[in-house]
Design a protein around this motif. Structure first.
Motif, PDB file in Angstrom:
ATOM      1  N   ARG A 163      -4.743  -1.448  -7.088  1.00  0.00           N
ATOM      2  CA  ARG A 163      -4.119  -2.680  -7.648  1.00  0.00           C
ATOM      3  C   ARG A 163      -3.060  -3.042  -6.566  1.00  0.00           C
ATOM      4  NH1 ARG A 163      -1.197  -0.551 -12.543  1.00  0.00           N
ATOM      5  NH2 ARG A 163      -0.270  -2.862 -12.453  1.00  0.00           N
ATOM      6  N   VAL A 164      -2.993  -4.669  -6.572  1.00  0.00           N
ATOM      7  CA  VAL A 164      -2.182  -5.001  -5.525  1.00  0.00           C
ATOM      8  C   VAL A 164      -1.371  -6.224  -6.018  1.00  0.00           C
ATOM      9  CG1 VAL A 164      -3.796  -4.389  -3.474  1.00  0.00           C
ATOM     10  CG2 VAL A 164      -4.009  -6.655  -4.694  1.00  0.00           C
ATOM     11  N   ARG A 165      -0.383  -6.548  -5.198  1.00  0.00           N
ATOM     12  CA  ARG A 165       0.644  -7.742  -5.691  1.00  0.00           C
ATOM     13  C   ARG A 165       0.909  -8.584  -4.504  1.00  0.00           C
ATOM     14  NH1 ARG A 165       5.031  -5.186  -7.967  1.00  0.00           N
ATOM     15  NH2 ARG A 165       4.143  -5.508 -10.008  1.00  0.00           N
ATOM     16  N   LEU A 166       1.049  -9.790  -4.415  1.00  0.00           N
ATOM     17  CA  LEU A 166       1.356 -10.660  -3.344  1.00  0.00           C
ATOM     18  C   LEU A 166       2.906 -10.388  -2.748  1.00  0.00           C
ATOM     19  CD1 LEU A 166       0.410 -13.072  -1.940  1.00  0.00           C
ATOM     20  CD2 LEU A 166       1.356 -14.487  -3.708  1.00  0.00           C
ATOM     21  N   SER A 167       2.558 -10.153  -1.595  1.00  0.00           N
ATOM     22  CA  SER A 167       3.915 -10.233  -0.791  1.00  0.00           C
ATOM     23  C   SER A 167       4.425 -11.472  -0.328  1.00  0.00           C
ATOM     24  CB  SER A 167       3.355  -9.303   0.308  1.00  0.00           C
ATOM     25  OG  SER A 167       4.622  -9.066   1.102  1.00  0.00           O
ATOM     26  N   THR A 168       5.487 -11.366   0.147  1.00  0.00           N
ATOM     27  CA  THR A 168       6.479 -12.447   0.300  1.00  0.00           C
ATOM     28  C   THR A 168       5.917 -12.900   1.822  1.00  0.00           C
ATOM     29  OG1 THR A 168       8.424 -11.215   1.270  1.00  0.00           O
ATOM     30  CG2 THR A 168       8.509 -12.126  -1.040  1.00  0.00           C
ATOM     31  N   ALA A 169       5.463 -11.941   2.413  1.00  0.00           N
ATOM     32  CA  ALA A 169       4.851 -12.447   4.090  1.00  0.00           C
ATOM     33  C   ALA A 169       3.517 -12.856   3.879  1.00  0.00           C
ATOM     34  CB  ALA A 169       4.467 -10.917   4.652  1.00  0.00           C
ATOM     35  N   LYS A 170       3.167 -13.719   5.030  1.00  0.00           N
ATOM     36  CA  LYS A 170       1.871 -14.374   5.118  1.00  0.00           C
ATOM     37  C   LYS A 170       1.359 -14.222   6.388  1.00  0.00           C
ATOM     38  CE  LYS A 170       1.619 -18.957   5.771  1.00  0.00           C
ATOM     39  NZ  LYS A 170       1.558 -20.270   5.599  1.00  0.00           N
ATOM     40  N   ASP A 171       0.050 -14.011   6.678  1.00  0.00           N
ATOM     41  CA  ASP A 171      -0.517 -13.523   8.157  1.00  0.00           C
ATOM     42  C   ASP A 171      -0.464 -14.961   8.852  1.00  0.00           C
ATOM     43  OD1 ASP A 171      -2.160 -12.855  10.015  1.00  0.00           O
ATOM     44  OD2 ASP A 171      -4.035 -12.414   8.904  1.00  0.00           O
ATOM     45  N   PRO A 172       0.224 -14.663   9.792  1.00  0.00           N
ATOM     46  CA  PRO A 172       0.654 -15.538  10.722  1.00  0.00           C
ATOM     47  C   PRO A 172      -0.304 -16.209  11.674  1.00  0.00           C
ATOM     48  CG  PRO A 172       1.699 -13.498  11.652  1.00  0.00           C
ATOM     49  CD  PRO A 172       1.013 -13.337  10.394  1.00  0.00           C
ATOM     50  N   VAL A 173      -1.362 -15.575  11.845  1.00  0.00           N
ATOM     51  CA  VAL A 173      -2.502 -15.997  12.657  1.00  0.00           C
ATOM     52  C   VAL A 173      -3.622 -16.583  11.690  1.00  0.00           C
ATOM     53  CG1 VAL A 173      -4.269 -15.225  14.034  1.00  0.00           C
ATOM     54  CG2 VAL A 173      -2.000 -13.983  14.198  1.00  0.00           C
ATOM     55  N   ARG A 174      -4.075 -16.054  10.639  1.00  0.00           N
ATOM     56  CA  ARG A 174      -5.070 -16.659   9.782  1.00  0.00           C
ATOM     57  C   ARG A 174      -4.606 -17.338   8.536  1.00  0.00           C
ATOM     58  NH1 ARG A 174      -9.767 -14.777  11.522  1.00  0.00           N
ATOM     59  NH2 ARG A 174     -10.855 -15.230   9.436  1.00  0.00           N
ATOM     60  N   GLY A 175      -3.290 -17.149   8.416  1.00  0.00           N
ATOM     61  CA  GLY A 175      -2.867 -18.009   7.138  1.00  0.00           C
ATOM     62  C   GLY A 175      -3.192 -17.618   5.821  1.00  0.00           C
ATOM     63  N   GLU A 176      -3.743 -16.539   5.821  1.00  0.00           N
ATOM     64  CA  GLU A 176      -4.316 -15.643   4.501  1.00  0.00           C
ATOM     65  C   GLU A 176      -3.022 -15.230   3.739  1.00  0.00           C
ATOM     66  OE1 GLU A 176      -8.664 -14.964   5.662  1.00  0.00           O
ATOM     67  OE2 GLU A 176      -7.426 -13.038   5.807  1.00  0.00           O
ATOM     68  N   PRO A 177      -3.444 -15.037   2.379  1.00  0.00           N
ATOM     69  CA  PRO A 177      -2.200 -14.126   1.675  1.00  0.00           C
ATOM     70  C   PRO A 177      -2.194 -12.885   2.154  1.00  0.00           C
ATOM     71  CG  PRO A 177      -3.907 -15.069   0.256  1.00  0.00           C
ATOM     72  CD  PRO A 177      -4.306 -15.649   1.433  1.00  0.00           C
ATOM     73  N   VAL A 178      -1.078 -12.157   1.997  1.00  0.00           N
ATOM     74  CA  VAL A 178      -1.081 -10.735   2.467  1.00  0.00           C
ATOM     75  C   VAL A 178      -0.470 -10.080   1.068  1.00  0.00           C
ATOM     76  CG1 VAL A 178       0.312  -9.074   3.513  1.00  0.00           C
ATOM     77  CG2 VAL A 178      -0.396 -11.337   4.748  1.00  0.00           C
ATOM     78  N   PHE A 179      -0.998  -8.939   0.606  1.00  0.00           N
ATOM     79  CA  PHE A 179      -0.809  -8.177  -0.576  1.00  0.00           C
ATOM     80  C   PHE A 179      -0.259  -6.720  -0.175  1.00  0.00           C
ATOM     81  CE2 PHE A 179      -4.034 -11.564  -1.534  1.00  0.00           C
ATOM     82  CZ  PHE A 179      -3.532 -11.665  -2.709  1.00  0.00           C
ATOM     83  N   GLN A 180       0.401  -6.264  -1.212  1.00  0.00           N
ATOM     84  CA  GLN A 180       0.773  -4.860  -0.846  1.00  0.00           C
ATOM     85  C   GLN A 180       0.341  -4.062  -2.065  1.00  0.00           C
ATOM     86  OE1 GLN A 180       4.941  -5.065  -0.571  1.00  0.00           O
ATOM     87  NE2 GLN A 180       5.337  -5.826  -2.921  1.00  0.00           N
ATOM     88  N   LEU A 181       0.206  -2.641  -2.065  1.00  0.00           N
ATOM     89  CA  LEU A 181      -0.434  -1.940  -3.064  1.00  0.00           C
ATOM     90  C   LEU A 181       0.804  -1.706  -4.220  1.00  0.00           C
ATOM     91  CD1 LEU A 181      -2.267   0.857  -0.810  1.00  0.00           C
ATOM     92  CD2 LEU A 181      -3.203  -0.897  -2.332  1.00  0.00           C
ATOM     93  N   ILE A 182       0.417  -1.683  -5.352  1.00  0.00           N
ATOM     94  CA  ILE A 182       1.405  -1.562  -6.358  1.00  0.00           C
ATOM     95  C   ILE A 182       1.550  -0.073  -6.638  1.00  0.00           C
ATOM     96  CG2 ILE A 182       1.832  -1.711  -8.564  1.00  0.00           C
ATOM     97  CD1 ILE A 182       0.081  -4.394  -8.636  1.00  0.00           C
ATOM     98  N   ASP A 183       0.604   0.606  -6.617  1.00  0.00           N
ATOM     99  CA  ASP A 183       0.906   2.235  -7.039  1.00  0.00           C
ATOM    100  C   ASP A 183      -0.347   2.987  -6.374  1.00  0.00           C
ATOM    101  OD1 ASP A 183      -0.056   1.779 -10.481  1.00  0.00           O
ATOM    102  OD2 ASP A 183      -1.302   1.392  -8.700  1.00  0.00           O
ATOM    103  N   GLU A 184      -0.256   3.964  -6.127  1.00  0.00           N
ATOM    104  CA  GLU A 184      -1.188   4.907  -5.456  1.00  0.00           C
ATOM    105  C   GLU A 184      -2.262   5.402  -6.592  1.00  0.00           C
ATOM    106  OE1 GLU A 184      -3.527   5.819  -2.387  1.00  0.00           O
ATOM    107  OE2 GLU A 184      -1.684   4.870  -2.182  1.00  0.00           O
ATOM    108  N   PRO A 185      -3.458   5.003  -6.695  1.00  0.00           N
ATOM    109  CA  PRO A 185      -4.185   5.553  -7.568  1.00  0.00           C
ATOM    110  C   PRO A 185      -4.576   6.986  -7.332  1.00  0.00           C
ATOM    111  CG  PRO A 185      -5.661   4.353  -6.100  1.00  0.00           C
ATOM    112  CD  PRO A 185      -4.220   4.155  -5.566  1.00  0.00           C
TER     113      PRO A 185
END
Length: 144
Positions: free
Chosen positions: A117-139
């Protein structure tokens, strides 16, 4: 002949790529200017899609723009070594609203698996412009 509806015109005016909507206040009231993902929903059949001109189900062109909650599940992740000094991952994320998009998940590339499970981060990939996600919890993985 295709005539864009007002919702599609508003989406393209939001950001350069039409993917992320920066600087909007958090609807949960935290006051932070976190980014949200914009997606389309067909007004005829209700199908959620990402960055399309026509609905893939009913071929309708009347699409309204909505904001995603920003949570999703990794459906596929692969490690890429090309054109970067270090390995990075490219993942397909299925968002809670039902659409799928490509993005990057922060963390060690080998530690990201399908079903995380992931959540959108406030960061954005500077090179590709794609959204960056972070893990919510470790399964829970018993023997992996």
């Amino acid at each position: 002949m295709y005539h864009p509806s007002g919702s599609v015109a508003r989406q393209s005016a939001g950001s350069a790529a039409g993917l992320l909507d920066p600087g909007r206040p958090d609807p949960r009231g935290s006051g932070s200017g976190s980014e949200t993902i914009l997606f389309q929903r067909c007004t005829w059949c209700g199908t959620a899609m990402f960055h399309r001109l026509l609905c893939p189900v009913c071929q309708g062109s009347d699409l309204r723009t909505e904001r995603s909650e920003g949570t999703g599940t990794v459906r596929h992740s692969t490690v890429v070594h090309r054109n970067t000094p270090a390995a990075r991952n490219v993942s397909l994320i299925e968002m809670a609203e039902g659409f799928v998009l490509r993005g990057r998940v922060m963390g060690p590339p080998i530690g990201i698996h399908s079903g995380d499970r992931v959540r959108l981060s406030t960061a954005k990939d500077p090179v590709r412009g794609e959204p960056v996600f972070q893990l919510i919890d470790e399964p829970y993985r018993a023997w992996s």
